[in-house]
Design a protein around this motif. Structure first.
Motif, PDB file in Angstrom:
ATOM      1  N   MET A 266     -21.581-189.727 -17.124  1.00 40.77           N
ATOM      2  CA  MET A 266     -21.401-188.136 -17.476  1.00 40.77           C
ATOM      3  C   MET A 266     -22.630-187.879 -18.547  1.00 40.77           C
ATOM      4  O   MET A 266     -23.162-186.734 -18.285  1.00 40.77           O
ATOM      5  N   GLN A 267     -22.799-188.858 -19.442  1.00 37.71           N
ATOM      6  CA  GLN A 267     -23.839-188.303 -20.470  1.00 37.71           C
ATOM      7  C   GLN A 267     -25.236-188.411 -19.752  1.00 37.71           C
ATOM      8  O   GLN A 267     -26.150-187.743 -20.086  1.00 37.71           O
ATOM      9  N   GLN A 268     -25.388-189.315 -18.611  1.00 41.11           N
ATOM     10  CA  GLN A 268     -26.572-189.276 -17.930  1.00 41.11           C
ATOM     11  C   GLN A 268     -26.855-188.138 -16.822  1.00 41.11           C
ATOM     12  O   GLN A 268     -27.609-188.115 -15.839  1.00 41.11           O
ATOM     13  N   GLY A 269     -25.633-187.255 -16.989  1.00 40.47           N
ATOM     14  CA  GLY A 269     -25.794-185.978 -15.900  1.00 40.47           C
ATOM     15  C   GLY A 269     -25.392-186.534 -14.574  1.00 40.47           C
ATOM     16  O   GLY A 269     -25.296-185.377 -13.835  1.00 40.47           O
ATOM     17  N   GLU A 270     -24.523-187.308 -14.258  1.00 41.15           N
ATOM     18  CA  GLU A 270     -23.982-187.718 -13.048  1.00 41.15           C
ATOM     19  C   GLU A 270     -22.476-187.088 -13.030  1.00 41.15           C
ATOM     20  O   GLU A 270     -21.990-186.671 -13.994  1.00 41.15           O
ATOM     21  N   LYS A 271     -22.254-186.880 -11.778  1.00 42.47           N
ATOM     22  CA  LYS A 271     -20.675-186.196 -11.505  1.00 42.47           C
ATOM     23  C   LYS A 271     -19.976-187.348 -11.177  1.00 42.47           C
ATOM     24  O   LYS A 271     -20.065-188.165 -10.329  1.00 42.47           O
ATOM     25  N   VAL A 272     -19.112-187.724 -12.008  1.00 39.90           N
ATOM     26  CA  VAL A 272     -18.175-188.890 -11.733  1.00 39.90           C
ATOM     27  C   VAL A 272     -16.983-188.529 -11.146  1.00 39.90           C
ATOM     28  O   VAL A 272     -15.949-187.872 -11.759  1.00 39.90           O
ATOM     29  N   GLY A 273     -16.448-189.482 -10.200  1.00 36.52           N
ATOM     30  CA  GLY A 273     -15.169-189.293  -9.720  1.00 36.52           C
ATOM     31  C   GLY A 273     -14.510-190.555  -9.857  1.00 36.52           C
ATOM     32  O   GLY A 273     -15.232-191.537  -9.734  1.00 36.52           O
ATOM     33  N   ILE A 274     -13.156-190.387  -9.980  1.00 39.68           N
ATOM     34  CA  ILE A 274     -12.466-191.804 -10.338  1.00 39.68           C
ATOM     35  C   ILE A 274     -11.429-191.692  -9.362  1.00 39.68           C
ATOM     36  O   ILE A 274     -10.574-190.805  -8.996  1.00 39.68           O
ATOM     37  N   ILE A 275     -11.022-193.097  -8.519  1.00 31.67           N
ATOM     38  CA  ILE A 275      -9.935-193.173  -7.745  1.00 31.67           C
ATOM     39  C   ILE A 275      -8.755-194.410  -8.558  1.00 31.67           C
ATOM     40  O   ILE A 275      -9.345-195.285  -8.893  1.00 31.67           O
ATOM     41  N   GLY A 276      -8.011-193.392  -8.928  1.00 28.13           N
ATOM     42  CA  GLY A 276      -6.942-194.278  -9.430  1.00 28.13           C
ATOM     43  C   GLY A 276      -5.453-194.444  -8.719  1.00 28.13           C
ATOM     44  O   GLY A 276      -5.296-193.984  -7.581  1.00 28.13           O
ATOM     45  N   THR A 277      -4.424-194.776  -9.530  1.00 27.83           N
ATOM     46  CA  THR A 277      -3.156-194.995  -9.055  1.00 27.83           C
ATOM     47  C   THR A 277      -2.057-194.009  -9.630  1.00 27.83           C
ATOM     48  O   THR A 277      -2.449-193.816 -11.125  1.00 27.83           O
ATOM     49  N   ASP A 278      -1.147-193.629  -9.318  1.00 30.39           N
ATOM     50  CA  ASP A 278       0.066-192.794 -10.011  1.00 30.39           C
ATOM     51  C   ASP A 278       0.115-193.409 -11.482  1.00 30.39           C
ATOM     52  O   ASP A 278       0.531-192.638 -12.313  1.00 30.39           O
ATOM     53  N   GLU A 279       0.514-194.904 -11.248  1.00 33.42           N
ATOM     54  CA  GLU A 279       0.820-195.471 -12.697  1.00 33.42           C
ATOM     55  C   GLU A 279      -0.242-195.107 -13.799  1.00 33.42           C
ATOM     56  O   GLU A 279       0.030-194.937 -14.921  1.00 33.42           O
ATOM     57  N   ASN A 280      -1.686-195.099 -13.335  1.00 29.71           N
ATOM     58  CA  ASN A 280      -2.474-195.202 -14.284  1.00 29.71           C
ATOM     59  C   ASN A 280      -3.468-193.802 -14.436  1.00 29.71           C
ATOM     60  O   ASN A 280      -4.121-193.547 -15.527  1.00 29.71           O
ATOM     61  N   ILE A 281      -3.105-192.855 -13.544  1.00 29.37           N
ATOM     62  CA  ILE A 281      -4.055-191.637 -13.481  1.00 29.37           C
ATOM     63  C   ILE A 281      -4.163-191.003 -14.950  1.00 29.37           C
ATOM     64  O   ILE A 281      -5.161-190.359 -14.953  1.00 29.37           O
ATOM     65  N   SER A 282      -3.142-190.813 -15.520  1.00 26.43           N
ATOM     66  CA  SER A 282      -3.065-189.921 -16.488  1.00 26.43           C
ATOM     67  C   SER A 282      -3.949-190.533 -17.898  1.00 26.43           C
ATOM     68  O   SER A 282      -4.368-189.903 -18.957  1.00 26.43           O
ATOM     69  N   PHE A 283      -4.484-191.816 -17.640  1.00 24.30           N
ATOM     70  CA  PHE A 283      -5.418-192.222 -18.868  1.00 24.30           C
ATOM     71  C   PHE A 283      -6.747-192.377 -18.618  1.00 24.30           C
ATOM     72  O   PHE A 283      -7.718-192.717 -19.319  1.00 24.30           O
ATOM     73  N   TYR A 284      -7.206-191.638 -17.422  1.00 29.11           N
ATOM     74  CA  TYR A 284      -8.743-191.525 -17.226  1.00 29.11           C
ATOM     75  C   TYR A 284      -9.440-190.376 -17.395  1.00 29.11           C
ATOM     76  O   TYR A 284      -8.756-189.228 -17.678  1.00 29.11           O
ATOM     77  N   TYR A 285     -10.646-190.378 -17.872  1.00 30.17           N
ATOM     78  CA  TYR A 285     -11.431-189.231 -18.347  1.00 30.17           C
ATOM     79  C   TYR A 285     -12.907-189.398 -17.163  1.00 30.17           C
ATOM     80  O   TYR A 285     -13.251-190.242 -16.914  1.00 30.17           O
ATOM     81  N   GLY A 286     -12.769-188.230 -16.565  1.00 34.21           N
ATOM     82  CA  GLY A 286     -14.221-188.082 -15.621  1.00 34.21           C
ATOM     83  C   GLY A 286     -14.274-186.594 -15.001  1.00 34.21           C
ATOM     84  O   GLY A 286     -13.367-185.809 -15.655  1.00 34.21           O
ATOM     85  N   SER A 288     -13.815-185.897 -11.846  1.00 28.37           N
ATOM     86  CA  SER A 288     -12.955-185.544 -10.787  1.00 28.37           C
ATOM     87  C   SER A 288     -12.119-186.685 -10.685  1.00 28.37           C
ATOM     88  O   SER A 288     -12.457-187.574 -10.306  1.00 28.37           O
ATOM     89  N   ILE A 289     -10.653-186.608 -10.896  1.00 31.40           N
ATOM     90  CA  ILE A 289      -9.696-187.664 -11.231  1.00 31.40           C
ATOM     91  C   ILE A 289      -8.711-187.677  -9.919  1.00 31.40           C
ATOM     92  O   ILE A 289      -8.185-186.731 -10.019  1.00 31.40           O
ATOM     93  N   LYS A 290      -8.575-188.471  -9.024  1.00 23.99           N
ATOM     94  CA  LYS A 290      -7.804-188.532  -7.925  1.00 23.99           C
ATOM     95  C   LYS A 290      -6.750-189.439  -7.968  1.00 23.99           C
ATOM     96  O   LYS A 290      -7.306-190.817  -7.911  1.00 23.99           O
ATOM     97  N   SER A 291      -5.485-189.443  -7.659  1.00 25.65           N
ATOM     98  CA  SER A 291      -4.860-190.731  -7.509  1.00 25.65           C
ATOM     99  C   SER A 291      -4.575-190.772  -6.015  1.00 25.65           C
ATOM    100  O   SER A 291      -4.339-189.900  -5.136  1.00 25.65           O
ATOM    101  N   VAL A 292      -4.739-192.171  -5.449  1.00 21.89           N
ATOM    102  CA  VAL A 292      -4.651-192.430  -4.095  1.00 21.89           C
ATOM    103  C   VAL A 292      -3.165-192.805  -3.723  1.00 21.89           C
ATOM    104  O   VAL A 292      -2.893-193.210  -2.505  1.00 21.89           O
ATOM    105  N   GLY A 293      -2.371-192.977  -4.841  1.00 30.86           N
ATOM    106  CA  GLY A 293      -0.914-193.296  -4.403  1.00 30.86           C
ATOM    107  C   GLY A 293      -0.246-194.236  -5.475  1.00 30.86           C
ATOM    108  O   GLY A 293      -0.932-194.370  -6.268  1.00 30.86           O
TER     109      GLY A 293
END
Ligand code: TXA
Ligand code: MG
Length: 349
Positions: A266-286, A288-293
């Motif tokens: 993000m500091q380099q100007g990229e748009k960052v997406g994260i694929i997480g899971t229900d258990e961990n999803i609330s811990f991510y910063y990005g 666009s953050i999506k839980s796959v299940g």
């Protein structure tokens, strides 16, 4: 070309849609249709011109063979020259359903449909709309997944429309599919049957019926392991627009590393997406953050994976970081597709 989009209503009205779709196939046209795995892009499997049109619509190399979809077991005898006992056993157990078998082809099947091979891939789907459409179309529908070559397979009619509007005659819209990953493919022409593409019918399930089963070594490994036996598996498939990296390790370490990478991106100007899971999803910063299940619920992960990859494309995400998943049971299919989407970029932490 104008593409007719017809919505299934699960009433008697569907008969008319199916009938129209069947006539289009019989006269050499193309129709996208739902199956339990992903949407298919159908044409008359016994008409070489239809197969040529399928390759053109997808923008797919024509050495990549198509699966022939049937709706009744007895129909298989027209397209294969041998239907060995082991294959019959699998058919009894898993058809109709998400299993494709590679068998020696008969001379009724044009080389255009099999990409020049002497074998043919056959599947009998279980989706009732697919089955009645195949019947209305004359019994033999060649169908790859209904995406443009190199994009994730469509798990919903809206994604078929995105890729195929204006390129084919009709889309049968029945909303979201059930499974979300393509069928399991097993080559029944080898001495010991060989798993070419993992899917919801797992290696364990096949072994229970067959006894012996070999696995194409390229399923989870990168290019180093050689050339895949299913020609289509050699192409860089299922590729999202953003650059995808998988991070594997203990959950706390994975979260930490993904957040570090996301921050740098993000500091380099990229748009960052994260694929997480229900258990961990609330811990991510990005961005666009999506839980796959749920992490251990492979069925839910399979269903959402391609949708998420497409959503990142729509959002113009440029970097994607994903958690890794187990490779047991259906997890083998999930990791096979995810690794391909990532071009085998995996970081162990
Ligand atoms: O779930 C599915 O199988 C979906 C739905 C629409 O039925 N279809 C699908 O088709 O995924 P496609 O074309 O996207 O993938 C078919 C795969 C390709 O990797 C192709 O190379 C392989 O099957 N294949 C087809 N015929 C083959 C053959 N004779 N020998 C080895 N591999 C074959
Ligand atoms: Mg495909």
């Amino acid at each position: 070309m104008e593409t007719i989009i017809s919505k299934i209503s699960h009433t008697i009205k569907d008969d008319e849609i199916i009938h129209t779709a069947g006539d289009i196939i019989k006269s050499g046209g193309l129709v996208a249709f739902p199956t339990e795995t992903v949407y298919g892009l159908g044409g008359d499997a016994l008409n070489p011109d239809s197969s040529r049109k399928i390759y053109a619509a997808k923008g797919r190399p024509s050495d990549n063979p198509l699966i022939i979809h049937i709706c009744k077991l007895e129909d298989i005898y027209r397209i294969v020259s041998d239907f060995p006992e082991k294959a019959k056993k699998l058919a009894r157990e898993f058809w109709p359903g998400p299993l494709t078998m590679v068998l020696p082809k008969s001379d009724k099947v044009p080389k255009e449909t099999t990409g020049g091979l002497n074998t043919v891939a056959v599947r009998m789907p279980v989706d009732p709309i697919a089955l009645s459409f195949i019947e209305a179309a004359g019994g033999y529908v060649a169908a790859p997944s209904a995406n443009l070559s190199g994009r994730p397979s469509p798990t919903s009619a809206k994604y078929v429309e995105e890729d195929m509007d204006g390129r084919i005659d009709m889309i049968i819209d029945d909303g979201d599919v059930e499974i979300g990953l393509e069928s399991t493919i097993v080559d029944m022409t080898c001495e010991i049957p060989m798993l070419l593409r993992p899917g919801m019918i797992t290696a364990e399930m096949l072994k229970e019926v067959l006894g012996d089963l070999e696995t194409d070594k390229t399923i989870l490994a990168g290019n180093i392991a050689g050339r895949p036996k299913a020609p289509g598996m050699k192409y860089k498939h299922y590729a999202p627009k953003g650059e995808l990296t998988i991070i594997a390790g203990k959950p706390e370490e994975v979260i930490k590393r993904i957040n570090e990478l996301a921050k740098t991106g993000m500091q380099q100007g990229e748009k960052v997406g994260i694929i997480g899971t229900d258990e961990n999803i609330s811990f991510y910063y990005g961005d666009s953050i999506k839980s796959v299940g749920k992490h251990d619920d492979e069925v839910s992960i399979a269903k959402r994976l391609y949708r998420i990859l497409r959503e990142f494309d729509d959002e113009n995400v440029t970097l994607i970081y994903s958690e890794s998943f187990s490779t047991g049971g259906m997890g083998q299919a999930i990791m096979n597709r995810l690794l391909k989407a990532a071009g085998h970029q995996i970081l162990y932490v």
